[in-house]
Design a protein around this motif. Structure first.
Motif, short mmCIF file in Angstrom:
data_model
loop_
_atom_site.label_atom_id
_atom_site.label_comp_id
_atom_site.label_asym_id
_atom_site.label_seq_id
_atom_site.Cartn_x
_atom_site.Cartn_y
_atom_site.Cartn_z
N MET A 60 -45.93 11.93 -33.05
CA MET A 60 -45.36 10.60 -32.99
C MET A 60 -44.15 10.54 -33.91
O MET A 60 -44.21 10.98 -35.05
CB MET A 60 -46.43 9.60 -33.43
CG MET A 60 -45.98 8.17 -33.45
SD MET A 60 -45.76 7.42 -31.83
CE MET A 60 -47.35 7.71 -31.11
N ASP A 61 -43.05 9.99 -33.39
CA ASP A 61 -41.86 9.82 -34.21
C ASP A 61 -41.15 8.52 -33.81
O ASP A 61 -41.54 7.87 -32.85
CB ASP A 61 -40.93 11.02 -34.11
CG ASP A 61 -40.41 11.28 -32.70
OD1 ASP A 61 -40.50 10.38 -31.84
OD2 ASP A 61 -39.89 12.38 -32.45
N LYS A 110 -38.25 8.05 -32.52
CA LYS A 110 -37.60 8.14 -31.21
C LYS A 110 -38.58 7.75 -30.10
O LYS A 110 -38.24 6.98 -29.20
CB LYS A 110 -37.07 9.56 -30.99
CG LYS A 110 -36.31 9.74 -29.71
CD LYS A 110 -35.78 11.16 -29.60
CE LYS A 110 -35.17 11.41 -28.25
NZ LYS A 110 -34.75 12.80 -28.09
N TYR A 111 -39.80 8.24 -30.20
CA TYR A 111 -40.84 7.92 -29.23
C TYR A 111 -41.16 6.42 -29.28
O TYR A 111 -41.25 5.76 -28.24
CB TYR A 111 -42.10 8.74 -29.53
CG TYR A 111 -43.28 8.40 -28.65
CD1 TYR A 111 -43.42 8.98 -27.39
CD2 TYR A 111 -44.23 7.47 -29.07
CE1 TYR A 111 -44.50 8.65 -26.57
CE2 TYR A 111 -45.30 7.14 -28.27
CZ TYR A 111 -45.43 7.74 -27.02
OH TYR A 111 -46.50 7.40 -26.22
N LYS A 115 -38.27 4.45 -27.76
CA LYS A 115 -38.24 4.59 -26.30
C LYS A 115 -39.30 3.70 -25.65
O LYS A 115 -39.04 3.09 -24.61
CB LYS A 115 -38.47 6.05 -25.92
CG LYS A 115 -38.40 6.30 -24.44
CD LYS A 115 -38.56 7.77 -24.13
CE LYS A 115 -38.43 8.02 -22.63
NZ LYS A 115 -38.57 9.45 -22.31
N ASN A 116 -40.46 3.60 -26.24
CA ASN A 116 -41.55 2.84 -25.63
C ASN A 116 -41.56 1.37 -25.97
O ASN A 116 -42.30 0.60 -25.36
CB ASN A 116 -42.89 3.48 -25.99
CG ASN A 116 -43.09 4.77 -25.25
OD1 ASN A 116 -42.84 4.86 -24.06
ND2 ASN A 116 -43.50 5.79 -25.96
N TYR A 122 -33.07 1.62 -26.32
CA TYR A 122 -33.24 3.07 -26.49
C TYR A 122 -32.06 3.80 -25.83
O TYR A 122 -31.50 4.73 -26.40
CB TYR A 122 -34.56 3.52 -25.88
CG TYR A 122 -34.70 5.02 -25.82
CD1 TYR A 122 -34.95 5.76 -26.96
CD2 TYR A 122 -34.59 5.69 -24.60
CE1 TYR A 122 -35.07 7.14 -26.90
CE2 TYR A 122 -34.71 7.07 -24.53
CZ TYR A 122 -34.96 7.79 -25.69
OH TYR A 122 -35.07 9.15 -25.63
N ASN A 125 -47.86 -0.54 -25.81
CA ASN A 125 -46.78 -0.02 -26.66
C ASN A 125 -46.65 -0.80 -27.96
O ASN A 125 -46.32 -0.23 -29.00
CB ASN A 125 -45.46 -0.01 -25.90
CG ASN A 125 -45.44 1.02 -24.79
OD1 ASN A 125 -46.19 2.00 -24.82
ND2 ASN A 125 -44.61 0.81 -23.80
#
Length: 162
Positions: free
Chosen positions: A1-2, A4-5, A8-9, A15, A90
């Motif tokens: 998990m970061d 960026k993820y 994006k979600n 994003y 999310n």
């Protein structure tokens, strides 16, 4: 998990915008967006009484500034336990990873931290106004800000400032 993820979600079109930013700005943008999104998720969780949402939103910028990811995580976990399955997947994932967002904030340069906190404080101020001035989500009532000046001030907090 970061981050960026998480971005994006939780941000979809933002994003895509972040991807075209200069590399050194992407992380700052992502962290700033995500900490504001955490506060927004809490503000919008109608399953939690407004006074508890306000308390979190008032404290959240302080927790981010001090890097207190543990207290923030405990508060977010308490919200998740009350919201149960009635929160978007999310958003729940974002709240479960609030510590990641705060830890990434701690790695930003001091100037970026200062600017991020300014934006977060402004957005949180508007969220508190939302929760104290406007009728509750379940009331079915509508209330407008009384003057154009107050409307512009509110808009500045919610979008003009960032």
């Amino acid at each position: 998990m970061d981050i960026k993820y998480l971005l994006k979600n939780n941000a979809r079109t933002i994003y895509l915008s972040a991807k075209i930013l200069p590399k050194e700005k992407r992380k700052v943008f992502a962290v700033a967006y995500l900490v504001c999104r955490v506060a927004d998720t809490v503000a919008d969780t109608s399953l939690i009484e407004p006074s508890k949402r306000i308390a979190f939103i008032k404290q959240f910028p302080i927790l981010v500034e001090k890097g207190n990811d543990q207290t923030a995580q405990e508060m977010a976990t308490a919200f998740l336990s009350k919201a149960g399955e009635n929160i978007y997947k999310n958003e729940a994932e974002l709240l479960r990873n609030i510590d990641l967002c705060i830890n990434e904030f701690k790695t930003l340069k001091k100037t970026a931290q200062r600017i991020t906190l300014e934006v977060l404080r402004a957005v949180c101020t508007a969220m508190i106004e939302d929760l104290t001035f406007f009728p509750s989500e379940n009331s079915g009532l509508i209330k407008a800000l009384p003057t154009p000046k107050e409307t512009l001030k509110y808009c500045d907090y919610m979008g003009g400032q960032p």
